[in-house]
Design a protein around this motif. Structure first.
Motif, PDB file in Angstrom:
ATOM      1  N   ILE A 135       5.794  -8.781  -2.238  1.00  0.00           N
ATOM      2  CA  ILE A 135       5.836  -7.344  -1.932  1.00  0.00           C
ATOM      3  C   ILE A 135       4.545  -6.667  -2.386  1.00  0.00           C
ATOM      4  N   VAL A 136       4.053  -7.052  -3.572  1.00  0.00           N
ATOM      5  CA  VAL A 136       2.789  -6.484  -4.058  1.00  0.00           C
ATOM      6  C   VAL A 136       1.645  -6.886  -3.130  1.00  0.00           C
ATOM      7  N   HIS A 137       1.637  -8.136  -2.703  1.00  0.00           N
ATOM      8  CA  HIS A 137       0.608  -8.590  -1.756  1.00  0.00           C
ATOM      9  C   HIS A 137       0.724  -7.826  -0.442  1.00  0.00           C
ATOM     10  N   GLY A 138       1.949  -7.571  -0.011  1.00  0.00           N
ATOM     11  CA  GLY A 138       2.146  -6.793   1.221  1.00  0.00           C
ATOM     12  C   GLY A 138       1.637  -5.371   1.086  1.00  0.00           C
ATOM     13  N   PHE A 139       1.790  -4.800  -0.107  1.00  0.00           N
ATOM     14  CA  PHE A 139       1.245  -3.461  -0.324  1.00  0.00           C
ATOM     15  C   PHE A 139      -0.275  -3.490  -0.229  1.00  0.00           C
ATOM     16  N   SER A 140      -0.890  -4.535  -0.771  1.00  0.00           N
ATOM     17  CA  SER A 140      -2.343  -4.656  -0.679  1.00  0.00           C
ATOM     18  C   SER A 140      -2.794  -4.679   0.774  1.00  0.00           C
ATOM     19  N   GLU A 141      -2.061  -5.395   1.614  1.00  0.00           N
ATOM     20  CA  GLU A 141      -2.397  -5.426   3.041  1.00  0.00           C
ATOM     21  C   GLU A 141      -2.250  -4.039   3.660  1.00  0.00           C
ATOM     22  N   ALA A 142      -1.150  -3.343   3.304  1.00  0.00           N
ATOM     23  CA  ALA A 142      -0.910  -2.021   3.885  1.00  0.00           C
ATOM     24  C   ALA A 142      -1.965  -1.013   3.436  1.00  0.00           C
TER      25      ALA A 142
END
Length: 295
Positions: A135-142
């Protein structure tokens, strides 16, 4: 470095084990950076790394980030709350001799609040930790996508600001060459006014009038205002060329540009100069409005 606006929108989504998640992020103008998170229960652990990532990528703006999480492919677990059920059965037994009523049915008992709990299957700590990392990695992408969108809009704003600066420079050049501010024109206008005053009354002292005329001519000189306008325009162009988070500095320069323009209008003793000053005020205001959107 390129310019960035403070408005943008981005999404990202993914899955980890039985967890499916999605981020939705948007940002709007603000004086500083304010990250506001909406997290589902049980996922507070992602807040600190998410805020740190936002601070790395963004300098200004109100940022609204919403996380949605669901578990897929996990069967429900039904638990009977036996203490509650036993208490209800005991209460029914005590009331059976006092109240004329049918015996309770099983489906009726199970339908009572608190008798049955339906939950997802137990999650392991390893699975939850892996999901939080994803989820943290997904936030970085967003947030990376948000920053890219803000840079794209910032480039468009930069082109508008450059056009406004070109207009300011052109108007300042017109003011520089305006016939009304040429020494001969100023001298003639003052001489005509003094002549009218002397014709109207003999009590005016010609020497005193001459001194006052010199003071008036000095006050009407817009040389300093034009020089400062040129300096501010040059500084704004240098800032835009350097790029980065320059919104606040450009906002300060827009205030200075507006101050010089107001002074130019106040000193103007010529219709053409007044019109040029009013045009400058309009262009400076357009510049200032666009600057408010920059990071």
């Amino acid at each position: 470095m390129t310019l960035s606006s403070m408005t943008g929108f981005a999404r990202s989504h993914g899955a980890s084990g039985s967890y499916a998640w999605s981020w939705e992020i948007k940002s709007v103008n603000a004086k500083g950076l304010d990250v506001r998170l909406r997290l589902p229960p049980g996922f507070d652990g992602v807040e600190i790394p998410v805020r740190a990532r936002a601070a790395e990528m963004l300098s200004r703006g109100n940022v609204y980030a919403t996380l949605s999480v669901s578990r897929e492919g996990v069967g429900p677990v039904v638990r009977i709350n036996e203490p509650v059920l036993n208490a209800i059965v005991d209460a029914i037994s005590r009331l059976s001799g006092k109240v004329d009523a049918d015996k309770p049915r099983l489906d009726g008992l199970l339908g009572l609040k608190g008798v049955i709990d339906v939950t997802d299957a137990e999650e392991s700590e390893e699975e939850k930790a892996a999901a939080e990392e994803a989820i943290v990695h997904g936030f970085s992408e967003a947030v990376t996508g948000l920053a890219q969108m803000r840079r794209h809009e910032g480039e468009a704003i930069g082109r508008v600001l450059s056009a406004r600066l070109d207009e300011m420079a052109a108007l300042a050049a017109r003011a520089e060459k305006a016939p009304g501010r040429q020494p001969d024109a100023v001298k003639k206008k003052l001489a005509d006014q003094i002549a009218i005053l002397l014709e109207a009354s003999s009590r005016f002292d010609p020497d005193r009038l001459h001194q006052e005329a010199i003071l008036i001519a000095g006050k009407a000189d817009i040389r300093e205002e034009l020089d400062r306008l040129a300096a501010h325009v040059a500084q704004a162009r240098a800032l835009m060329k350097a790029g980065g988070a320059i919104g606040r500095r450009l906002d300060f320069l827009s205030q200075e540009l507006n101050r010089e323009t107001n002074t130019l209008c106040a000193k103007s003793n010529d219709v053409e100069l007044t019109n040029i000053g009013l045009e400058l005020k309009s262009v400076v205001e357009q510049f200032r409005e666009q600057v408010q959107n920059l990071e």
